[in-house]
Design a protein around this motif. Structure first.
Motif, PDB file in Angstrom:
ATOM      1  N   ALA A  22       3.426  -3.827  14.037  1.00 38.75           N
ATOM      2  CA  ALA A  22       3.943  -2.376  14.331  1.00 38.75           C
ATOM      3  C   ALA A  22       3.147  -1.515  13.220  1.00 38.75           C
ATOM      4  N   THR A  23       3.075  -1.966  11.966  1.00 39.60           N
ATOM      5  CA  THR A  23       2.484  -0.835  10.939  1.00 39.60           C
ATOM      6  C   THR A  23       0.886  -1.094  10.907  1.00 39.60           C
ATOM      7  N   ASP A  24       0.305  -2.060  11.706  1.00 44.10           N
ATOM      8  CA  ASP A  24      -1.220  -2.196  11.578  1.00 44.10           C
ATOM      9  C   ASP A  24      -1.715  -0.690  12.452  1.00 44.10           C
ATOM     10  N   GLY A  76      -4.378  -3.995   8.567  1.00 39.07           N
ATOM     11  CA  GLY A  76      -2.970  -3.815   7.926  1.00 39.07           C
ATOM     12  C   GLY A  76      -2.661  -2.678   7.136  1.00 39.07           C
ATOM     13  N   GLN A  77      -1.627  -2.144   7.024  1.00 37.20           N
ATOM     14  CA  GLN A  77      -1.077  -0.773   6.368  1.00 37.20           C
ATOM     15  C   GLN A  77      -1.453  -0.871   5.067  1.00 37.20           C
ATOM     16  N   LYS A 122      -0.799   1.290   1.272  1.00 37.74           N
ATOM     17  CA  LYS A 122       0.281   2.244   0.611  1.00 37.74           C
ATOM     18  C   LYS A 122      -0.606   3.586   0.382  1.00 37.74           C
ATOM     19  N   HIS A 176      -4.608   6.328   2.129  1.00 35.27           N
ATOM     20  CA  HIS A 176      -4.528   4.975   2.435  1.00 35.27           C
ATOM     21  C   HIS A 176      -5.832   4.222   3.058  1.00 35.27           C
TER      22      HIS A 176
END
Length: 332
Positions: free
Chosen positions: A248-250, A298-299, A301, A315
């Motif tokens: 979900a955060t990709d 991928g996410q 920070k 980011h």
């Protein structure tokens, strides 16, 4: 006595015991080297495999001008073959920008279905096109482009639209046709998420260039065609991902930000808008392309303050080697 003299003569070569010891030591050394080499190789990015991505014939035609199902076969990241194509496309992009009169970024939710060679424009009656938003409004009005194709997007956090996964970069050049703007090239960046059970889990990312057909045809009523690009498939950042929630955060957004002229600060708007009014002379973009040498999307920070421009794109640092600084009006 003769026998005794023969025994005292010096010997040449190695005994069987000495040879056995040397062979044993060699086996130990070589074995250690093989183990060390194997460890190093396993820690390096592997040669990309190929993923059959379910791009339907409609999407393939929109992307490449033909429904060639072989294009469903996409290299899995990291892919150094795709990286070579991306490097070649980067050089072409620089060349196109240097030849441009204006560059406009139009973000999308879906596929780009409009690739004109010319766009009507009358400098006496049409509004000055000094932003991507005005360019979008112009093509909707004069070319009948659906308002849903390109979104009314200004900057991350500055528009009602969230960061969009796809982008069309229109590169305009000098026109020989009176009353028309010439589209030198269009670059489409598409990052498509696949999450269905019958589909490979991950993202199909591609950057494609469209330009004039060979010739080109006479007149202004023809479309640009696919002339090159690259694609790569990114698996989820979580290697154990099984469902959509696991990735979900990709993602890979924003694909661009716009720095407006600082003189626009004369009109105060929201913090999300005003933080990008920093350009001293001419407005410009930061544009990012997906990097085929990256393992995943991928996410990352973002530790920057949300009141600064970095809060919108910090980011993206380290996620790709394909970042561009592009003036809105390169010819000026």
């Amino acid at each position: 006595m003769k026998f005794f003299v023969q025994r005292l003569q010096p010997r040449f070569g190695f005994s069987s015991i000495e040879l056995l010891m040397v062979l044993s030591l060699s086996a130990i050394v070589l074995g250690g080297m093989v183990v060390s080499y194997g460890t190093l190789v396993r820690s390096q990015p592997q040669i990309a495999g190929v993923v059959k991505v379910p791009l339907d014939t409609t999407r393939l035609t929109r992307f490449y001008g033909e429904a060639d199902l072989k294009r469903q076969d996409t290299a899995s990241a990291p892919s150094f073959g795709s990286l070579a194509l991306a490097e070649e496309l980067r050089e072409q992009f620089y060349h196109d920008v240097m030849s441009a009169t204006a560059v406009f970024c139009l973000p999308r939710q879906g596929d780009n279905t409009w690739k004109p060679s010319y766009i009507k424009y009358n400098p006496d009656t049409d509004e000055e096109l000094d932003t991507s938003q005005k360019f979008r409004a112009h093509v909707i009005r004069v070319a009948g482009v659906a308002s849903s194709l390109y979104q009314n997007y200004r900057n991350p956090g500055a528009s009602s639209e969230k960061d969009l996964p796809n982008l069309s970069v229109f590169i305009l050049s000098y026109s020989k046709m009176s009353g028309y703007l010439k589209v030198l090239a269009i670059y489409d960046i598409d990052v498509i998420r696949f999450v269905e059970k019958s589909q490979p889990l991950g993202f199909h990312a591609s950057v494609k260039r469209y330009t004039d057909p060979a010739g080109p045809p006479a007149g202004v009523d023809y479309n640009l065609i696919f002339s090159g690009g690259y694609s790569v498939f990114y698996p989820p950042a979580n290697p154990a991902a099984q469902v959509e929630a696991d990735m979900a955060t990709d993602g890979f957004t924003p694909l661009f930000v716009t720095f407006e002229r600082y003189t626009r600060l004369a009109v105060r708007e929201s913090t999300a808008i005003d933080r990008f009014k920093l350009a001293a002379e001419r407005p410009f973009y930061f544009i990012w392309w997906p990097d085929p040498s990256a393992r995943h999307l991928g996410q990352q920070k973002n530790t920057a303050s949300p009141t600064t421009p970095l809060g919108a794109y910090n980011h993206m640092a380290g996620r790709t080697s394909f970042m561009f600084t592009v003036p809105v009006f390169p010819a000026l």
